[in-house]
Design an enzyme around this catalytic site. Structure first.
Site, PDB file in Angstrom:
ATOM      1  N   ASP A 146       9.975 -55.910 -10.692  1.00  0.00           N
ATOM      2  CA  ASP A 146      10.684 -56.605  -9.617  1.00  0.00           C
ATOM      3  C   ASP A 146       9.968 -57.858  -9.138  1.00  0.00           C
ATOM      4  OD1 ASP A 146       8.770 -54.700  -8.786  1.00  0.00           O
ATOM      5  OD2 ASP A 146       9.584 -54.643  -6.762  1.00  0.00           O
ATOM      6  N   GLU A 192       8.552 -51.842  -7.341  1.00  0.00           N
ATOM      7  CA  GLU A 192       7.157 -51.597  -6.942  1.00  0.00           C
ATOM      8  C   GLU A 192       6.895 -52.196  -5.561  1.00  0.00           C
ATOM      9  OE1 GLU A 192       3.162 -52.020  -6.000  1.00  0.00           O
ATOM     10  OE2 GLU A 192       4.318 -53.789  -6.525  1.00  0.00           O
TER      11      GLU A 192
END
Length: 438
Positions: A106, A172
């Site tokens: 991400d 994350e």
């Protein structure tokens, strides 16, 4: 000799005396040769992901590209794990244990500010605000490096003793408000099962560490991350008559000052570092009204579980008793988020010679702990794991002047990616050849 020095001495001794247990010269040569050949491809993947970033739990196109690549390598591929996560399974030509390698996918709600030809121009909505989207923490490099390692290992499938799981994880940085996501959800949905993982390895690029360098630390490597909210309730009054109030703004100021003494005066900081930070405070609507209530929010970071509990206890006590001393009340809510990223001591020592082999002993540095957090910790709670840092700063630069992670000017020297690819591949094959004895 302090704890840090003791670990440096002890692990250096291990590295010097331990038999180079898992060195497989033929496989290492193959990995190095393929890493050289794949380097332009890895860099191109990284640039594509960098130019097309996606926020947490929104990594749809990123996941599609990863899955397509893994399938092209002949791997068994699972998609939609923890919403957008991808898992590739490579079964070696010989029986053996199972090792996992993990990368996060991400990006962040940050507007990129540089002249890179592949800089992100993506914009989206985050928390009801229009924002830029940028890979401002290097997750684009993590994905590209693990894709490269997967290709290398797939081409050496017949010589691999066991199974390699490639875990590409979403969120994350944390799931959007009202959603679940990240490593804990990956674990809950079986990322470490079927087949059951025996050990897991991960790495993180670092913009202030020179290219060619690996950094590691046994035990607490990155901090736990907990959120807190403190509501201070007093008595509202006209701003001209403060004696008629119980002023929650003044009380909050005293609580903030009191909180700073928890770390500086109440924690044994020679053991591990700790942090309590107030990130926002809200209260009041006009200049001449003392409000009834003030709310503050912040973060707690710890590198030791006992200290983490102590920080929670002392934060509650400090806020509640300061408020009570002024006739106000304080309600403290603490939410545990990410656990401590804890490198398994025996596994760290077991794999240290591998790091020396891949980077050169002079380029492997025992580092101090980091008060940032990493949800790789959730995997480490289930199986032994080691998390290392790989250099992404051009040699000769001043690390104190390098743009930090999570900032618009964040930059990575792409010549550091090849070492990351080789490190992941070496850790996998060497562990499978000589797993840690239980």
């Amino acid at each position: 000799m302090n704890l840090y020095q003791k670990w440096a001495a002890a692990l250096s001794l291990v590295a010097l005396t331990q038999v180079t247990h898992a060195q497989t010269p033929n496989l290492h040569a193959q990995i190095d040769q393929l890493a050289n050949k794949l380097e332009p491809k890895v860099i191109q993947w990284r640039r594509d992901f960098h130019q097309n970033p996606e926020l947490s739990n929104r990594e749809v196109k990123t996941a599609e590209k990863i899955a397509k690549h893994l399938k092209s390598l002949g791997l068994e591929v699972k998609t939609g794990v923890a919403k957008t996560g991808v898992i590739g399974i490579l079964k070696g030509g010989q029986p053996g244990p199972v090792v996992a390698l993990r990368a996060d996918m991400d990006a962040l709600p940050v507007t990129e500010r540089n002249s890179l030809p592949f800089a992100s121009k993506v914009r989206t909505t985050f928390n009801n605000q229009e924002v830029g989207v940028m890979h401002a923490c290097g997750h684009d490099t993590h994905v590209a490096m693990l894709m490269g390692a997967a290709e290398i290992l797939a081409q050496n499938k017949k010589d691999i003793k066991g199974t390699v799981k490639f875990i590409f994880q979403p969120a994350e940085e944390g799931a959007p408000a009202g959603e679940e996501g990240g490593a804990d959800v990956m674990v809950a949905q079986g990322a470490l099962e079927n087949p059951k993982v025996d050990a897991i390895f991960g790495l993180h690029i670092n913009s202030a560490t020179e290219v060619g360098t690996l950094k590691y630390r046994p035990q607490g490597t990155m901090a736990s991350s907990d959120n807190f909210k403190i509501k201070v309730k007093g008595r509202q009054a006209h701003g001209a008559y403060p004696w008629m109030s119980v002023d929650p703004i003044v009380v909050s100021a005293q609580i903030i000052n009191g909180i700073q003494t928890i770390v500086s005066r109440q924690m044994e900081l020679t053991n591990e570092a700790a942090v309590i930070t107030v990130g926002a405070i809200h209260g009041g609507v006009r200049t001449n009204i003392i409000p009834e209530e003030v709310e503050m929010i912040g973060t707690i970071r710890a590198l030791d579980p006992k200290m983490q509990d102590q920080l929670h206890e002392k934060l509650r006590r400090t806020a509640e008793m300061i408020a009570a001393s002024a006739g106000a009340t304080a309600t403290v809510e603490i939410v545990k988020n990410t656990p401590i990223t804890y490198n398994h001591e025996a596994l760290t020592a077991h794999m240290l010679p591998v790091l020396h082999t891949v980077a050169g002993q002079q380029n492997v540095v025992l580092t101090k702990a980091v008060t940032g957090a990493e949800d790789f910790a959730y995997y480490q709670q289930k199986v032994p794991g080691v998390f290392v840092f790989v250099g992404g700063m051009t040699k000769g630069q001043d690390p104190t002047k390098i743009p930090a992670h999570h900032t618009p000017d964040f930059m990575i020297d792409e010549s550091g990616l090849k070492l990351g690819v080789r490190t992941l591949a070496y850790l996998a094959v060497d562990y499978l050849n000589n797993p840690l004895k239980k």
